[in-house]
Design an enzyme around this catalytic site. Structure first.
Site, short mmCIF file in Angstrom:
data_model
loop_
_atom_site.label_atom_id
_atom_site.label_comp_id
_atom_site.label_asym_id
_atom_site.label_seq_id
_atom_site.Cartn_x
_atom_site.Cartn_y
_atom_site.Cartn_z
N GLY A 1 0.82 -1.21 0.00
CA GLY A 1 0.00 0.00 0.00
C GLY A 1 0.85 1.26 0.00
CD GLU B 1 -1.62 -0.95 -3.73
OE1 GLU B 1 -1.66 -1.16 -2.49
OE2 GLU B 1 -2.39 -1.50 -4.54
CD GLU C 1 0.72 -5.43 -2.04
OE1 GLU C 1 1.75 -5.66 -2.71
OE2 GLU C 1 0.28 -4.29 -1.85
C1 3H9 Z 1 -0.82 -4.32 1.52
O1 3H9 Z 1 -0.22 -3.29 1.55
C2 3H9 Z 1 -2.15 -4.51 0.84
C3 3H9 Z 1 -2.51 -3.36 -0.07
O2 3H9 Z 1 -2.03 -3.58 -1.37
C4 3H9 Z 1 -4.00 -3.26 -0.24
C5 3H9 Z 1 -4.80 -2.69 0.85
C6 3H9 Z 1 -6.21 -2.46 0.46
N1 3H9 Z 1 1.39 -4.03 9.08
O3 3H9 Z 1 9.71 -6.89 9.92
P1 3H9 Z 1 10.10 -6.12 11.12
C7 3H9 Z 1 5.43 -4.88 12.14
S1 3H9 Z 1 -0.24 -5.70 2.30
C8 3H9 Z 1 1.43 -4.21 10.39
O4 3H9 Z 1 10.61 -6.87 12.27
P2 3H9 Z 1 12.28 -4.93 9.69
C9 3H9 Z 1 6.03 -6.24 12.38
O5 3H9 Z 1 5.05 -7.21 12.65
C10 3H9 Z 1 1.24 -5.16 3.11
N2 3H9 Z 1 2.58 -4.44 11.08
O6 3H9 Z 1 11.12 -4.95 10.77
C11 3H9 Z 1 6.94 -5.96 13.55
O7 3H9 Z 1 6.14 -5.95 14.72
P3 3H9 Z 1 6.74 -6.47 16.11
C12 3H9 Z 1 2.37 -5.05 2.16
C13 3H9 Z 1 3.70 -4.49 10.38
O8 3H9 Z 1 12.97 -3.64 9.87
C14 3H9 Z 1 7.43 -4.55 13.29
O9 3H9 Z 1 6.48 -3.98 12.38
N3 3H9 Z 1 3.58 -4.77 2.91
C15 3H9 Z 1 3.73 -4.32 9.00
O10 3H9 Z 1 13.05 -6.19 9.75
C16 3H9 Z 1 8.79 -4.47 12.68
O11 3H9 Z 1 8.82 -5.29 11.52
C17 3H9 Z 1 4.36 -5.74 3.37
O12 3H9 Z 1 4.10 -6.92 3.16
C18 3H9 Z 1 2.50 -4.07 8.34
N4 3H9 Z 1 2.44 -3.88 7.01
O13 3H9 Z 1 11.55 -4.94 8.28
C19 3H9 Z 1 5.57 -5.31 4.12
N5 3H9 Z 1 4.99 -4.44 8.57
O14 3H9 Z 1 7.91 -5.59 16.41
C20 3H9 Z 1 5.68 -6.08 5.39
C21 3H9 Z 1 5.74 -4.66 9.66
O15 3H9 Z 1 5.59 -6.36 17.05
N6 3H9 Z 1 6.78 -5.63 6.23
N7 3H9 Z 1 4.97 -4.70 10.76
O16 3H9 Z 1 7.14 -7.91 15.85
C22 3H9 Z 1 8.07 -5.93 5.97
O17 3H9 Z 1 8.42 -6.54 4.97
C23 3H9 Z 1 9.09 -5.51 7.00
O18 3H9 Z 1 8.41 -5.29 8.19
C24 3H9 Z 1 9.90 -4.24 6.66
C25 3H9 Z 1 10.77 -3.85 7.89
C26 3H9 Z 1 10.82 -4.56 5.47
C27 3H9 Z 1 9.01 -3.10 6.34
#
Ligand code: 3H9
Length: 681
Positions: A104, A107, A127
């Protein structure tokens, strides 16, 4: 400055800067979406404002929708509405990107009229890794901006690209200096005032997919193996294709339909479970997060064999000096030669630069003398899997290595507490079970002994992240989490072939389920002679019979299967005869066994073993078991791992299946099933 929840705005003369501060990753939760919509509305309502910049505080631009909101009742404004409002603005809107603009977040950037980023930024649509496709028009805007061919790997593969790559495909308008993003974005926005705003939804680069529809099949063909079994990639391809074939609004409707179907399906639920499971595995429940860590500057490795070399490469690649010890110089020379070759192969494949090979190998020193390990902060033993040998090594480490250093065993089965007793400092001993090839495989089981100190465990967990591993804490038990659960599966695989199932059918059932290979293919790959007593006259089971016949596996061109020069396998008549002979001698009646029975008898006992592991407190949580099996043994992530899979099909069904086949059901599993509970949270 005005503020609403995590969003604030700052006015710089004629430019409004909308800033999100929603740690840790600026996920686009409801309050953020509302704040963005309000910010755009405020910019439009203010005659002084002529341009807008959207940026984020903290470590990253929006890293995506807030995944914790998925599956809950939606509260508006939704993300597609916010993106549309941004794009509709007739005042230019610039996305100023640092960190990771993902999902997102990407996006939102696509809906802005311009996108600029610092060189270290990454952009992507991950995603598919959550079993989804982008749901805020990403599949429709991105191809219109960069073309279908450039969009496919981003949308279908899900891996982010660097800022430079993004600029080269037209996803970014400019890459600006690190550290000066806001000023550069404001200046960039001012330079666009008075010009017609370019709206991504109105671009037409997506026509390349219409002019050359073969790009979709070509992409499928090139990536078929990686995509096998997953639902989302095919939906992602369909959405990108639609971006070329349909008017924008209809393409968006198609995306929504595909997104909704995936969101309601079991694969996405499983992969979202896995996303949080991997992050939960990092946490050690009874150790405070602020436990002081032990400084690890130099690592010692005992043993220069395949495991020792692979383990050493993890630390060298992370820039940490390693001292490697062996008993003989030629073993050291052989081991370090293999390491260099592995690095050079990685460089040939473009995974590292030639100068990085030299830098890594330059951090390696070798020795035959334990005294040279005295200054190491961590020593990992990777010698022969035998308790007496291990105890001898740990006794020597205790005598030579400085106090306060961590002493780790790479054992895959043995009792870490017993090994620790060979030292005068069991608090500093733990298991670090790497998986082969140790420089490639992501999983690390961290084995917590009865006396392992909190700071030792917390340090190991932190270090795992530094060397790029996904770590899970296991208690001390035979085979820890992973191999302990492998054992009942192997037992059933052997039983099934004794009862009449063909061994290749057993393999096929697991491959169809989503594993990269079955137990007999795995045996052939690893080598059937591992642990063999080497006496061809002593034959007590099928494996020994195969070894006696020189069938050691892939390396000898024959094991359970026959292999040709390209390692293509075919079932072997000789193996069939050996198995039939054993079954006859054991008086085992042969019968036809269907795929359902094979699958249930292979996997249900694993669920039972996992339940016992939980009951005994050997794993902290069910999701840790899923992380082990997905990363260490190829359990398909789209089922969420053994524990989540069992929850999905129902624990009652698993228990009934185990009962039907007369297999063990633990009280823990039966109790959960009877109470209608789940294993995972
Ligand atoms: C989407 O966007 C759908 C849309 O197209 C449509 C909508 C209509 N949400 O990974 P980390 C938390 S789907 C909530 O250890 P890093 C994570 O759980 C989404 N929480 O850090 C963790 O919590 P905790 C598409 C999130 O530095 C903390 O943040 N996006 C989210 O190693 C730290 O995370 C993705 O798939 C989230 N989106 O890596 C990206 N993201 O500390 C998903 C993270 O309590 N995220 N958290 O355990 C990542 O790939 C990695 O977190 C990122 C940072 C690379 C950003």
């Amino acid at each position: 400055m005005t503020a609403s929840g995590p969003i604030r705005t700052e006015t710089h003369d004629n430019v409004l800067v909308i800033i999100s501060d929603n740690p840790p990753v600026n996920a686009l939760g409801q309050a953020v979406r509302q704040g963005l919509a309000d910010g755009i509305a405020a910019a439009l309502a203010d005659d002084v404002i002529e341009a807008v910049v959207i940026r984020c505080d903290g470590r990253t631009f929006f890293a995506g929708a807030d995944i914790t909101e998925f599956g809950k009742a939606p509260v508006g404004p939704n993300l597609p509405e916010v993106c549309d409002a941004i794009e509709a603005s007739d005042k230019p809107v610039v996305a100023a990107i640092h960190g990771t603009a993902l999902g997102g977040g990407c996006e939102v950037a696509l809906a802005c009229h311009y996108r600029i980023a610092v060189p270290s930024a990454k952009l992507g649509l991950p995603e598919v890794k959550l079993g989804l496709i982008p749901g805020a028009a990403g599949t429709q805007r991105l191809p219109r901006l960069v073309g279908a061919e450039a969009a496919l790997p981003l949308v279908v593969g899900g891996n982010p690209v660097s800022a430079n790559k993004a600029e080269s495909i037209g996803l970014l308008d400019a890459v600006v200096t690190e550290g000066n993003l806001e000023q550069d974005a404001i200046a960039f926005a001012r330079s666009k005032i008075g010009k017609p705003v370019p709206r991504t939804s109105e671009q037409d680069a997506n026509r390349d997919g219409v002019a050359n529809p073969a790009i979709f099949d070509d992409f499928r063909q090139q990536n078929g193996r990686k995509l096998k079994g997953f639902d989302a990639p095919e939906a992602a391809i369909a959405a990108v294709k639609a971006a070329g074939e349909l008017p924008y609004a209809e393409g968006v409707a198609k995306e929504r339909e595909l997104f909704g179907k995936l969101m309601a399906g079991t694969q996405s639920a499983a992969m979202r479970h896995y996303f949080f499971a991997e992050r939960a595995a990092n946490k050690i429940d009874d150790i405070p997060a602020d436990t002081p860590l032990i400084d690890i500057a130099r690592v010692g490795i005992i043993g220069a064999g395949t495991m020792g070399g692979g383990i050493a490469m993890n630390f060298l690649s992370a820039g940490m000096p390693v001292t490697m010890l062996e008993m003989k110089q030629d073993a050291l020379d052989r081991g370090t030669g293999v390491m260099r070759k592995n690095y050079e192969n990685a460089a040939r494949r473009g995974r590292m630069k030639p100068e990085q090979v030299d830098a890594a190998m330059g951090l390696l020193s070798t020795t035959l003398d334990y005294a040279d390990l005295a200054d190491c902060d961590l020593v990992i033993e990777a010698v022969f899997e035998n308790m007496d040998v291990k105890k001898d090594v740990f006794g020597k480490l205790d005598a030579h290595v400085k106090q306060g250093a961590i002493l780790a065993s790479n054992t895959s089965y043995l009792n870490v507490d017993e090994i620790a007793q060979a030292t005068s400092r069991p608090g500093y001993v733990l298991g670090l079970h790497f998986f082969s090839p140790a420089n490639i495989m992501k999983l690390l089981e961290i084995v917590r002994g009865a006396k392992t100190r909190d700071d030792v465990l917390a340090t190991a967990m932190k270090l795992a992240k530094k060397i790029g591993k996904i770590a899970v804490v296991s208690g001390v038990c035979d085979g820890f989490i992973g191999n302990r659960m492998l054992s009942p599966r192997q037992k059933q695989a052997n039983e099934l072939v004794m009862e009449g199932a063909n061994y290749w059918e057993v393999d096929e059932v697991l491959v169809d389920f989503g594993f990269p290979m079955g137990p007999f293919q795995m045996g052939d790959l690893a080598g059937l002679d591992i642990g063999w007593h080497r006496d061809p006259s002593k034959v007590t089971n099928v494996r020994e019979a195969l070894c006696a016949a020189g069938r050691f596996g892939q390396k000898t061109g024959k094991g359970f299967y026959d292999y040709d020069g390209s390692r293509n396998r075919t079932p072997s008549d000789e193996t069939k005869a050996i198995i039939a002979d054993f079954a006859a001698k054991a008086g085992r009646e042969q019968r036809d066994i269907g795929a359902d029975e094979i699958l249930e008898r292979l996997l249900y006992p694993m669920v039972n073993e996992g339940a016992k592991i939980l009951d005994e407190g050997m794993a902290q949580r069910a999701s840790d078991i899923d992380v082990v099996w997905i990363n260490g043994y190829g359990w398909p992530v789209f089922t969420g791992g053994p524990m989540f899979w069992a929850d999905t099909i129902g624990l009652g069904k698993v228990v009934a299946g185990l009962d039907k086949y007369g297999l063990e059901v633990s009280d823990y599993l039966r109790g959960k099933a009877e109470r209608g509970e789940r294993l995972t949270a």
